[in-house]
Motif scaffolding. Structure first.
Motif, PDB file in Angstrom:
ATOM      1  N   GLU A 143       0.814  -1.331   0.078  1.00 28.23           N
ATOM      2  CA  GLU A 143      -0.141   0.013   0.045  1.00 28.23           C
ATOM      3  C   GLU A 143       1.057   1.146  -0.202  1.00 28.23           C
ATOM      4  O   GLU A 143       0.159   2.435  -0.141  1.00 28.23           O
ATOM      5  N   VAL A 144       2.087   1.134   0.359  1.00 27.67           N
ATOM      6  CA  VAL A 144       2.873   2.425   0.249  1.00 27.67           C
ATOM      7  C   VAL A 144       3.868   2.632  -0.942  1.00 27.67           C
ATOM      8  O   VAL A 144       4.434   3.421  -1.135  1.00 27.67           O
ATOM      9  N   ARG A 145       3.660   1.496  -1.659  1.00 27.07           N
ATOM     10  CA  ARG A 145       4.568   1.339  -3.000  1.00 27.07           C
ATOM     11  C   ARG A 145       4.096   2.504  -4.085  1.00 27.07           C
ATOM     12  O   ARG A 145       2.620   2.550  -4.137  1.00 27.07           O
ATOM     13  N   VAL A 146       4.780   2.926  -4.869  1.00 25.29           N
ATOM     14  CA  VAL A 146       4.448   4.019  -5.934  1.00 25.29           C
ATOM     15  C   VAL A 146       4.369   3.078  -7.097  1.00 25.29           C
ATOM     16  O   VAL A 146       5.312   2.558  -7.466  1.00 25.29           O
ATOM     17  N   PRO A 147       2.965   3.125  -7.576  1.00 25.23           N
ATOM     18  CA  PRO A 147       2.768   2.423  -9.053  1.00 25.23           C
ATOM     19  C   PRO A 147       3.597   2.770 -10.062  1.00 25.23           C
ATOM     20  O   PRO A 147       4.086   4.059 -10.197  1.00 25.23           O
ATOM     21  N   GLU A 148       4.059   1.838 -10.983  1.00 23.58           N
ATOM     22  CA  GLU A 148       4.875   2.424 -12.351  1.00 23.58           C
ATOM     23  C   GLU A 148       4.333   3.268 -12.930  1.00 23.58           C
ATOM     24  O   GLU A 148       4.830   4.208 -13.302  1.00 23.58           O
ATOM     25  N   SER A 149       3.017   3.349 -13.126  1.00 20.03           N
ATOM     26  CA  SER A 149       2.276   4.216 -13.768  1.00 20.03           C
ATOM     27  C   SER A 149       2.370   5.641 -13.394  1.00 20.03           C
ATOM     28  O   SER A 149       2.624   6.675 -13.879  1.00 20.03           O
ATOM     29  N   ALA A 158       8.695  15.969 -14.346  1.00 12.92           N
ATOM     30  CA  ALA A 158       9.853  16.584 -14.212  1.00 12.92           C
ATOM     31  C   ALA A 158      10.924  16.933 -15.456  1.00 12.92           C
ATOM     32  O   ALA A 158      11.633  17.092 -15.231  1.00 12.92           O
ATOM     33  N   GLY A 159      10.185  16.423 -16.447  1.00 11.68           N
ATOM     34  CA  GLY A 159      11.098  16.605 -17.778  1.00 11.68           C
ATOM     35  C   GLY A 159      11.571  15.527 -18.417  1.00 11.68           C
ATOM     36  O   GLY A 159      12.691  15.753 -19.181  1.00 11.68           O
ATOM     37  N   LEU A 160      11.305  14.389 -17.951  1.00 11.08           N
ATOM     38  CA  LEU A 160      12.081  13.177 -18.361  1.00 11.08           C
ATOM     39  C   LEU A 160      11.121  12.337 -19.631  1.00 11.08           C
ATOM     40  O   LEU A 160       9.610  12.437 -19.243  1.00 11.08           O
ATOM     41  N   ALA A 161      11.563  11.615 -20.300  1.00  6.04           N
ATOM     42  CA  ALA A 161      10.616  10.970 -21.445  1.00  6.04           C
ATOM     43  C   ALA A 161      11.348   9.379 -21.142  1.00  6.04           C
ATOM     44  O   ALA A 161      12.448   9.262 -21.115  1.00  6.04           O
ATOM     45  N   LEU A 162      10.376   8.693 -21.362  1.00  8.82           N
ATOM     46  CA  LEU A 162      10.412   7.149 -21.238  1.00  8.82           C
ATOM     47  C   LEU A 162      11.188   6.612 -22.510  1.00  8.82           C
ATOM     48  O   LEU A 162      10.819   7.050 -23.485  1.00  8.82           O
ATOM     49  N   VAL A 163      12.185   5.937 -22.457  1.00  8.24           N
ATOM     50  CA  VAL A 163      12.889   5.204 -23.457  1.00  8.24           C
ATOM     51  C   VAL A 163      12.560   3.659 -23.437  1.00  8.24           C
ATOM     52  O   VAL A 163      12.329   3.312 -24.447  1.00  8.24           O
ATOM     53  N   LYS A 164      12.449   3.051 -22.188  1.00  7.27           N
ATOM     54  CA  LYS A 164      12.114   1.689 -22.024  1.00  7.27           C
ATOM     55  C   LYS A 164      11.738   1.380 -20.595  1.00  7.27           C
ATOM     56  O   LYS A 164      12.142   2.107 -19.648  1.00  7.27           O
ATOM     57  N   ALA A 165      10.650   0.680 -20.641  1.00  8.74           N
ATOM     58  CA  ALA A 165      10.179  -0.009 -19.042  1.00  8.74           C
ATOM     59  C   ALA A 165      10.560  -1.475 -19.456  1.00  8.74           C
ATOM     60  O   ALA A 165      10.292  -1.919 -20.499  1.00  8.74           O
ATOM     61  N   TYR A 173       9.776  -3.013 -11.117  1.00  4.78           N
ATOM     62  CA  TYR A 173       9.739  -2.523 -12.396  1.00  4.78           C
ATOM     63  C   TYR A 173      10.806  -1.468 -12.513  1.00  4.78           C
ATOM     64  O   TYR A 173      11.595  -1.098 -11.770  1.00  4.78           O
ATOM     65  N   GLY A 174      11.171  -1.288 -14.148  1.00  2.74           N
ATOM     66  CA  GLY A 174      12.299  -0.600 -14.281  1.00  2.74           C
ATOM     67  C   GLY A 174      11.867   0.347 -15.346  1.00  2.74           C
ATOM     68  O   GLY A 174      11.158   0.191 -16.149  1.00  2.74           O
ATOM     69  N   LEU A 175      12.373   1.612 -14.996  1.00  2.90           N
ATOM     70  CA  LEU A 175      12.212   2.696 -16.273  1.00  2.90           C
ATOM     71  C   LEU A 175      13.602   3.395 -16.577  1.00  2.90           C
ATOM     72  O   LEU A 175      14.250   3.749 -15.778  1.00  2.90           O
ATOM     73  N   LEU A 176      13.980   3.389 -17.848  1.00  6.19           N
ATOM     74  CA  LEU A 176      15.016   3.997 -18.447  1.00  6.19           C
ATOM     75  C   LEU A 176      14.448   5.245 -19.010  1.00  6.19           C
ATOM     76  O   LEU A 176      13.419   5.434 -20.014  1.00  6.19           O
ATOM     77  N   LEU A 177      15.121   6.414 -18.683  1.00  6.92           N
ATOM     78  CA  LEU A 177      14.480   7.713 -19.083  1.00  6.92           C
ATOM     79  C   LEU A 177      15.626   8.602 -19.362  1.00  6.92           C
ATOM     80  O   LEU A 177      16.802   8.457 -18.931  1.00  6.92           O
ATOM     81  N   THR A 178      15.188   9.590 -20.293  1.00  8.49           N
ATOM     82  CA  THR A 178      16.223  10.538 -20.842  1.00  8.49           C
ATOM     83  C   THR A 178      15.493  11.915 -20.870  1.00  8.49           C
ATOM     84  O   THR A 178      14.421  11.955 -20.698  1.00  8.49           O
ATOM     85  N   PRO A 179      16.347  12.857 -20.643  1.00 10.84           N
ATOM     86  CA  PRO A 179      15.757  14.165 -20.828  1.00 10.84           C
ATOM     87  C   PRO A 179      14.661  14.464 -22.041  1.00 10.84           C
ATOM     88  O   PRO A 179      15.066  14.061 -22.979  1.00 10.84           O
TER      89      PRO A 179
END
Length: 184
Positions: A143-149, A158-165, A173-179
């Motif tokens: 119940e305290v975890r932050v969902p991937e969505s 925050a100004g980041l774009a998803l490259v890969k999940a 879960y893993g998120l690879l992000l770039t500016p």
């Protein structure tokens, strides 16, 4: 990226995402340094690995681990409150990689991801690893975890774009992000 392993193996993870010699890594909320030493081995003497945490005892443990593994010249730690604006105390655009691992549930995800976006170089990458919301024998209560969505939405804000999940372990879960606006 491996999806069948039981838990995240830092060195394997760093290799799979492309961490290279001479790069700079900043780990926000580094704790005892689980990801620091493997990153330091890969970036080598020409690279830099900076671990940031609020807890002094965890930073001491991370420093001891780096010393025992012979990478203490590459690893630096900073005690800082990442929920403050520019909380890391580092210069903007100073990291090739910013790692945010397993801390979104214990802090302000918006503040952490905003700081990650501030620190990453225009051609750099932000790597978010966090607990999946499914109940599991490891990690914080579901119940305290932050969902991937929600993490994706906050990263975008925050100004980041998803490259890969992807799923780096059955529990994360893993998120690879770039500016945003940068090539992936």
């Amino acid at each position: 990226m491996a999806e069948t392993q039981s838990f995240i193996h830092p060195e394997t993870l760093w290799r799979e995402v492309g961490l290279a010699a001479g790069q700079t890594v900043v780990h926000l909320g580094c704790g005892a340094g689980f990801y620091l030493v493997p990153a330091a081995r890969l970036v080598g003497a020409d690279g830099k690995v900076i671990g940031i945490d609020l807890m002094a005892d965890l930073l001491e443990e991370a420093e001891g681990r780096a010393r025992r593994e012979g990478v203490d010249e590459v690893v630096q730690t900073i005690r800082a409150n990442l929920e403050n604006p520019e909380g890391s105390t580092l210069e903007a655009d100073s990291a090739d990689w910013v790692l945010v691992a397993n801390i979104l549930h214990q802090s302000s995800p918006t503040a952490i991801l905003t700081e990650a976006a501030r620190l990453v170089k225009p051609a750099g990458q932000v790597l978010v690893l966090d607990w999946d919301t499914a109940a599991s024998p490891l990690g914080p209560p579901a119940e305290v975890r932050v969902p991937e969505s929600a993490a994706r939405e906050q990263a975008e804000a925050a100004g980041l774009a998803l490259v890969k999940a992807w799923r780096p372990s059955p529990y994360h879960y893993g998120l690879l992000l770039t500016p945003a606006g940068q090539p992936a």
